[in-house]
Design an enzyme around this catalytic site. Structure first.
Site, PDB file in Angstrom:
ATOM      1  N   LYS A  80       2.651 -12.803   8.977  1.00 60.68           N
ATOM      2  CA  LYS A  80       3.653 -11.923   8.352  1.00 60.68           C
ATOM      3  C   LYS A  80       2.988 -10.617   7.901  1.00 60.68           C
ATOM      4  O   LYS A  80       1.929 -10.645   7.272  1.00 60.68           O
ATOM      5  CB  LYS A  80       4.301 -12.633   7.163  1.00 60.68           C
ATOM      6  CG  LYS A  80       5.472 -11.858   6.543  1.00 60.68           C
ATOM      7  CD  LYS A  80       6.145 -12.659   5.419  1.00 60.68           C
ATOM      8  CE  LYS A  80       7.342 -11.928   4.842  1.00 60.68           C
ATOM      9  NZ  LYS A  80       8.007 -12.647   3.752  1.00 60.68           N
TER      10      LYS A  80
ATOM     11  N   SER B 171      13.175 -13.263   4.093  1.00 59.48           N
ATOM     12  CA  SER B 171      12.570 -12.060   4.609  1.00 59.48           C
ATOM     13  C   SER B 171      11.584 -12.301   5.757  1.00 59.48           C
ATOM     14  O   SER B 171      11.282 -11.378   6.514  1.00 59.48           O
ATOM     15  CB  SER B 171      11.809 -11.341   3.490  1.00 59.48           C
ATOM     16  OG  SER B 171      10.724 -12.130   3.049  1.00 59.48           O
TER      17      SER B 171
ATOM     18  N   SER C 101      12.478 -17.072   1.201  1.00 60.06           N
ATOM     19  CA  SER C 101      12.114 -16.273   2.386  1.00 60.06           C
ATOM     20  C   SER C 101      11.332 -17.013   3.453  1.00 60.06           C
ATOM     21  O   SER C 101      11.068 -16.442   4.521  1.00 60.06           O
ATOM     22  CB  SER C 101      11.315 -15.038   1.958  1.00 60.06           C
ATOM     23  OG  SER C 101      12.172 -14.054   1.438  1.00 60.06           O
TER      24      SER C 101
END
Lengths: 99, 496
Positions: free
Chosen positions: B79, B154, B178
């Site tokens: 990420k 997210s 998320s």
């Protein structure tokens, strides 16, 4: 009645260091009003005698040992700077005209 | 079976046994990325040579007889909120576009030490604020099950990359859901470890009392292996827990719930939930009962107030954390023409560099922390946080784990909630309580909703540092359901 006025949003934008346009202020005033109305539901929980929690762990004042250790070099620390002068961060003026 | 369809555990064993090299495995995934990225857009940064260099180095370490972990040579999508020395890090924000961090996050460093090969940096909602990945400054990511829908957020780039077989593993961060919500809507496994169980050092901060790094994988065991690889005490993180990592891999290998007490959260069902989600959820509860678990209903009334409390606490922390983006030391600087003051340059830069959701949250947090409003908003939210933690504690006196749907609906269409913040926030309804209390929680696939044939996730929540229970129950559900389906849920996804 609205929870927050457009003038208050303009004040928040100033405090938040966000140079917003008039259109943006109108837009965010409407949205923040709806959000604040929704989050105000926290008042429905009876919690007068409840202590607040800032985080979930039983930890307070965590310090590391006061020992010299490796850190970034000046070159590394300045590697992402928008402007550099003499091994320092170069910034716009920080004092007002009258100063 | 092609290399990209293998599990991470299988790939690790094949590489360790000399059956295939880390370079070959990396190439297979890079080729897959070249093929499907135009459709999925899971990655913000890919550099084939940097990736192959890492794979070559792992092969050399293994040839030299170095003892590496079970995931040595296995690719991972990372990420783009974890800083990386050799790749740009943006957090999905224009304010950090092109920034090259001078150091590695602890999670990044541990991935490298364990011999994992980083394939690239994945897309996310700007600074991890969102539930759809539409808030990225660099465009939306598409759900591999239906390219017109969101992959959750997210960590939507990470969930989409794993669901699209671009990577067997990926990293995420979970502040209000998320990891779990994107895992749920893409039909994969996503785990939020206990807060403090995985290091925040080098993780670009959103809400520091909630942010928790965790793994994505296509099965429960792979997720456990990845969590074990990057978790554990880190003196560089002042809220890191100085305790051994719970025995998550062992638990994932022991899918047995006989005699376990499972609590069904009464508040998380009913109005606002998609019927197909509830149908799969109720079947999963029956399944657990048929596997020998004792199921009881548990009421946690304050969970209903978790969402409003979160949307005061997280924005308050974000308004403070994002003050560091001041246009002075790194990142974007706008309007510095020699006449403007530092304060004017700061305000122009932040207006140009932050997207709408970040601006909303910074202002909301500033409001909640203002004198005159502090007690009614931030202060009261912190008290609600205590009440929610107490309800969890009371529940865990009666049961070993709690279950709920991971999110109230399946993946929604791109654009549907983009300009309706409150509708977007509802995606995190069931995941937020575990963040506020710092508990462990996992999402595992439990079927497809009848209405739209899209994946549904089951959330399993466990007490602080009982992460292993999430894996044990998750593995039992996975084993039983894969037996019924004749393979993983993801095998039902359309070809890209």
């Amino acid at each position: 009645m609205s929870a927050i006025t457009r003038d208050e949003v303009a004040h928040l934008a100033r405090l938040s260091r966000l140079a917003l346009t008039n259109d943006e202020l109108d837009h965010y005033a409407t949205q923040l009003d709806a959000i604040i109305e929704a989050v105000a539901k926290v008042s429905e929980v009876a919690a007068v005698d409840v202590p607040p929690s800032s985080h979930a762990l039983p930890l307070t004042n965590v310090f590391r040992a006061d020992e010299v250790r490796q850190c970034l070099t000046p070159e590394q620390a300045l590697s992402g700077a928008p402007a550099v002068e003499d091994d320092r961060f170069r910034v716009p003026r920080i004092l007002g005209e009258e100063a | 079976m092609s290399l990209i369809r293998k599990t991470a555990a299988e790939l690790g064993a094949m590489i360790a046994g000399g059956e295939v090299s880390a370079v070959e495995v990396a190439e297979a995934h890079l080729d897959r990325m070249a093929e499907v990225e135009p459709k999925v857009q899971a990655f913000l940064h890919v550099d084939r040579e940097t990736t192959l260099d890492q794979a070559r180095a792992v092969d050399a370490r293994l040839r030299a007889g170095e003892k590496l972990g079970p995931l040595a040579g296995v690719p991972v999508a990372h990420k783009d909120i974890f800083v990386t020395r050799d790749m740009p890090t943006t957090a999905g924000s224009k304010i950090l576009e092109g920034w090259r961090p001078p150091y590695d996050a602890t999670v990044t460093a541990r991935l490298r030490a364990a011999g994992l090969v980083i394939l690239g940096k994945t897309n996310l909602d700007e600074f991890a604020m969102g539930s759809s990945t539409e808030n990225s400054a660099f465009g939306a990511t598409h759900n591999p099950w239906d390219l017109t829908r969101v992959p959750g957020g997210s960590s939507g780039g990470s969930s989409a990359a794993v669901a699209a077989y671009e990577a067997p593993l990926s990293t995420g961060t979970d502040t209000g859901g998320s990891i779990r919500q994107p895992a749920s809507v893409t039909g994969i496994v996503g785990m939020k470890p206990t807060y403090g169980g995985s290091s925040r050092y080098g993780l670009i901060a959103f809400a520091s009392s909630l942010d928790t790094p965790g793994p994505f994988a296509r099965n429960v065991l792979d997720a456990a292996l990845l969590q074990e690889a990057f978790s554990g005490y880190d003196p560089m993180d002042s809220t890191s827990v100085d305790q051994p990592v719970p025995a998550v891999v062992e638990a994932a290998r022991n899918p047995d719930v006989a005699g376990m007490r499972i609590g069904v959260v009464k508040e998380f069902a009913g109005e606002g939930y998609q019927p197909g989600v509830l149908a799969r959820y109720n079947e999963a509860i029956q399944l657990l009962e048929s596997l020998g678990a004792k199921v009881v209903e548990i009421s946690c009334p304050a969970f209903r107030t978790a969402l409003p409390a979160y949307y005061l606490i997280a924005p308050s922390e974000c308004s403070s954390n994002l003050a560091r983006f001041d246009a002075m030391r790194y990142g974007l600087r706008v309007g510095d023409d020699g006449t403007r003051s530092a304060e004017e340059v700061m305000a122009l830069t932040r207006a140009a560099g932050f997207g709408p959701e970040v601006k909303r949250r910074v202002m909301l947090g500033t409001y909640a922390l203002s004198s005159g409003y502090y007690d009614a908003y931030y202060g009261q939210a912190q008290k609600v946080r205590t009440v929610i933690s107490r309800e969890f504690e009371a529940a865990y006196e009666q049961v070993d784990v709690l279950v709920s749907p991971t999110t109230p609906t399946t993946a929604f269409p791109i654009g549907e909630r983009a300009d309706d913040p409150m509708a977007m926030y509802l995606a995190d309804l069931c995941t937020i309580p575990s963040n506020l209390a710092g508990n462990a929680a996992i999402s595992v696939p439990c079927g497809l909703a009848d209405e739209d044939n899209l994946p549904v996730g089951l959330q399993i929540m466990a007490p602080v540092l009982a992460d292993d229970r999430c894996y044990r129950v998750g593995a039992a559900v996975e084993k039983a359901l894969e037996g019924r389906w004749g393979g993983p849920l993801l095998a039902k996804a359309p070809e890209l």
